[in-house]
Design an enzyme around this catalytic site. Structure first.
Site, PDB file in Angstrom:
ATOM      1  N   CYS A 171       0.848  -1.191   0.000  1.00  0.00           N
ATOM      2  CA  CYS A 171       0.000   0.000   0.000  1.00  0.00           C
ATOM      3  C   CYS A 171       0.887   1.246   0.000  1.00  0.00           C
ATOM      4  O   CYS A 171       2.046   1.192   0.421  1.00  0.00           O
ATOM      5  CB  CYS A 171      -0.893   0.003   1.232  1.00  0.00           C
ATOM      6  SG  CYS A 171      -2.299  -1.143   1.147  1.00  0.00           S
ATOM      7  N   HIS A 179      -1.025  -7.632  -6.914  1.00  0.00           N
ATOM      8  CA  HIS A 179       0.322  -7.430  -7.449  1.00  0.00           C
ATOM      9  C   HIS A 179       0.760  -8.674  -8.217  1.00  0.00           C
ATOM     10  O   HIS A 179       0.187  -9.749  -8.087  1.00  0.00           O
ATOM     11  CB  HIS A 179       1.320  -7.152  -6.321  1.00  0.00           C
ATOM     12  CG  HIS A 179       1.645  -8.358  -5.491  1.00  0.00           C
ATOM     13  ND1 HIS A 179       0.770  -8.905  -4.572  1.00  0.00           N
ATOM     14  CD2 HIS A 179       2.755  -9.149  -5.443  1.00  0.00           C
ATOM     15  CE1 HIS A 179       1.314  -9.958  -3.992  1.00  0.00           C
ATOM     16  NE2 HIS A 179       2.523 -10.137  -4.506  1.00  0.00           N
TER      17      HIS A 179
END
Length: 368
Positions: free
Chosen positions: A74, A189
């Protein structure tokens, strides 16, 4: 048009931001006390099968299923601790893995015993993390099309840059999603591995492709694609530039191949119109995966998957290679996993649980 910004993290690893033209400048500094970058270990030669194995003991210390407020992917400021991304926001971010299997700095050394059985070499290369979005709760299928296209451009640009590095022999872009696959960070991701050798699976694919080219004068990938399009029963979807199909001898309980209609060796070779079309088709496929299984309550189940881009090695066999994506999942039914047990793991004797034609029919059925 993408704007690319390269910065350095506190331990001198590179981080690359890939943004649209209207994004804010990327100039944040990583203030964490990280010390020196973690070097990779060594490669050991497996003389029984003729392949390399990376020994990376430092990876035992890598981050494992952290709470959301400690997510290292993040943007910094979203959680209780600084993350791997110093900026307060980002579109696509790529950075060198903090706990790499392969890295530009390695503790390994070149050695070989007299019999040639215990050969070692440094695990030089690069492992990168590709963050698709700053939204922790999203997934690839949720991205807007312009962001999907930006990720595709990022895969292509990183492939070209890494393949130009002298010690790199192969570049592999992939995404793991889901706890069942072994994911240890739930933020959306993927990863890119740049190997100092051609891995065994890629070498096997290349050997078959070169054999077919020598025998027929044609590309094996092109002939397989044409045959699947002609047969039709395993085709999932077709667009102007791409076809998705379940392969005739699919090994996984869910497996889809996505191939371009034009002969290209790798992601950098894709033209703009092919990348635009890929963004639409790939997102469509991922959305179908999440409608494939239905739980007892009638709600669709999120599909754990591996998305693996098979492309030509950096320096060999490029004339015989043809780009394709392999999407695969271990989930054979709700609550039931495909385990690679004795036959598959012991001798590589695969047994498929779900007929390929049934997989393709279900993927066609769940089109939006």
């Amino acid at each position: 048009m993408n704007r690319v910004t390269s910065r350095r993290l506190a331990d001198d690893r590179e981080i690359v931001y890939v943004d649209g033209p209207d994004a804010p400048p990327r100039c944040a500094t990583d203030t964490r006390p990280l010390g020196d970058r973690v070097p990779s270990g060594e490669l050991r030669w497996d003389a029984l099968v003729g392949d390399w194995v990376a020994v990376a003991a430092h990876r035992q210390e890598r981050t494992f299923l952290p709470p959301k407020d400690e997510c290292p992917l993040c943007p910094t400021g979203r959680g209780s601790v600084p993350s791997e991304v110093p900026e307060r926001s980002y579109e696509v971010a790529v950075f060198e893995n903090r706990f790499p299997s392969y890295a530009p700095v390695s503790l390994g050394r070149e050695s070989c015993d007299a019999a040639g059985l215990f050969e070692t070499r440094p695990a030089l290369g690069r492992c990168e993390v590709v963050c698709f979005t700053s939204d922790h709760e999203a997934s690839f299928k949720d991205l807007p099309l312009d962001r999907v296209r930006r990720v595709i451009d990022t895969w292509a640009a990183r492939t070209a840059a890494l393949a130009a590095t002298p010690e790199i022999e192969h570049v592999f872009c992939f995404e793991n999603r889901g706890r069942e696959i072994g994911v240890t960070l739930h933020h959306p991701h993927g990863q890119i591995y740049a190997y100092p050798y051609v891995p065994a699976r890629t070498a096997q694919l290349l050997a078959r492709a070169e054999e077919h080219l020598a025998k027929t004068g044609r590309l094996l990938g092109a002939d397989l694609l044409a045959a699947e399009r002609t047969a039709g029963s395993r085709v999932v979807l077709e667009s102007e530039h791409w076809t998705a199909y379940v392969p005739f001898a699919a090994r996984w309980p869910l497996e889809v191949h996505l191939a371009p209609h034009r002969d290209v060796p790798d992601l950098p070779a894709l033209a703009d119109e092919e990348r635009d079309d890929l963004a639409v088709v790939y997102r469509d496929l991922l959305r179908r995966l999440d409608r494939y299984h239905v739980g007892p309550d009638g709600e669709p189940l999120a599909m754990p998957y591996i998305a693996a881009w098979h492309q030509a090695p950096a320096r060999t066999g490029r004339e015989a290679s043809r780009l394709h994506l392999q999407l695969m999942s271990v989930l054979r039914a709700p609550g039931k996993l495909k385990y690679l047990a004795g036959s598959e793991s012991g001798v590589g004797g695969w047994v498929t649980d779900v007929p390929p034609e049934r997989q393709a029919a279900r993927l066609r059925e769940v089109a939006s």
